[in-house]
Structure formats: structure tokens, C-alpha cells
Motif scaffolding. Sequence first.
Motif, mmCIF file in Angstrom:
data_model
loop_
_atom_site.group_PDB
_atom_site.id
_atom_site.type_symbol
_atom_site.label_atom_id
_atom_site.label_comp_id
_atom_site.label_asym_id
_atom_site.label_seq_id
_atom_site.Cartn_x
_atom_site.Cartn_y
_atom_site.Cartn_z
ATOM 1 N N VAL A 108 15.808 5.981 -2.882
ATOM 2 C CA VAL A 108 15.283 6.159 -4.277
ATOM 3 C C VAL A 108 14.365 5.173 -4.554
ATOM 4 C CG1 VAL A 108 15.912 6.791 -6.481
ATOM 5 C CG2 VAL A 108 17.273 8.021 -4.898
ATOM 6 N N ASP A 109 14.763 4.056 -4.567
ATOM 7 C CA ASP A 109 13.963 2.678 -4.981
ATOM 8 C C ASP A 109 12.693 2.676 -4.237
ATOM 9 O OD1 ASP A 109 13.560 0.317 -6.304
ATOM 10 O OD2 ASP A 109 13.924 -0.686 -4.342
ATOM 11 N N ALA A 110 12.771 2.760 -2.715
ATOM 12 C CA ALA A 110 11.465 3.025 -2.093
ATOM 13 C C ALA A 110 10.596 4.072 -2.534
ATOM 14 C CB ALA A 110 12.019 3.056 -0.657
ATOM 15 N N ALA A 111 11.090 5.337 -2.798
ATOM 16 C CA ALA A 111 10.369 6.364 -3.239
ATOM 17 C C ALA A 111 9.637 5.915 -4.729
ATOM 18 C CB ALA A 111 11.141 7.615 -3.409
ATOM 19 N N ARG A 112 10.257 5.514 -5.669
ATOM 20 C CA ARG A 112 9.878 4.900 -6.803
ATOM 21 C C ARG A 112 8.755 4.045 -6.686
ATOM 22 N NH1 ARG A 112 15.532 5.097 -9.798
ATOM 23 N NH2 ARG A 112 15.499 7.217 -10.673
ATOM 24 N N ARG A 113 8.874 3.091 -5.867
ATOM 25 C CA ARG A 113 8.037 2.060 -5.638
ATOM 26 C C ARG A 113 6.641 2.550 -4.911
ATOM 27 N NH1 ARG A 113 10.464 -3.437 -3.748
ATOM 28 N NH2 ARG A 113 12.551 -3.715 -5.112
ATOM 29 N N ALA A 114 6.904 3.328 -4.145
ATOM 30 C CA ALA A 114 5.724 4.158 -3.228
ATOM 31 C C ALA A 114 5.008 4.981 -4.507
ATOM 32 C CB ALA A 114 6.188 4.847 -2.242
ATOM 33 N N ARG A 115 5.573 5.601 -5.393
ATOM 34 C CA ARG A 115 4.962 6.440 -6.547
ATOM 35 C C ARG A 115 4.063 5.544 -7.360
ATOM 36 N NH1 ARG A 115 8.280 10.220 -10.432
ATOM 37 N NH2 ARG A 115 9.279 8.191 -11.013
ATOM 38 N N GLY A 116 4.682 4.477 -7.589
ATOM 39 C CA GLY A 116 4.171 3.262 -8.487
ATOM 40 C C GLY A 116 2.772 2.957 -7.899
ATOM 41 N N ILE A 117 2.989 2.328 -6.535
ATOM 42 C CA ILE A 117 1.779 2.128 -5.843
ATOM 43 C C ILE A 117 0.590 3.102 -5.774
ATOM 44 C CG2 ILE A 117 0.909 1.334 -3.445
ATOM 45 C CD1 ILE A 117 3.741 0.013 -3.418
#
Length: 67
Positions: free
Chosen positions: A44-53
Motif C-alpha cells: 500500500v505504501d508503494a502504491a501511494r508513493r507511485a501515485r504521488g510520483i
Amino acid sequence: MQHDPLLRASARAIYDACYPSEDWAPTGFDEAERVGTVHYRQAVDAARRARGIYAASGEQLPLFELA
């Protein structure tokens, strides 16, 4: 995350790519989501970071990959 299906799908894709078998994670995505395993939280953290990028660059995550 049930209210954000794109984020959930992204987290599932990351989870499945990073933890492809029981050698890497003891449960599948649905069970990991239900109990909140560290593997799930990392995905989930990786998905949120990717979305932010992607959002910062003005791009949108694709819903599917073209062949």
C-alpha cells in the motif's frame, strides 16, 4: 482502501509482483489486507508513493497495459 479501487488494484499488483509465492509472504493479498500484514502495508505504501510520483509529473496510472 475499498473506497479507492485504483489504489487497491495498484497495491495488489505490487504485492503480487513482490511476493509471488508463499516463500515471500505467508498469505495472498486478500488475507494480508484483512489482517493488515507488514507485506500488505508495504505494498500500500508503494502504491501511494507511485501515485504521488505520477501525480506530481501530471501523469495518470494506466488501468491496463497495452501489448
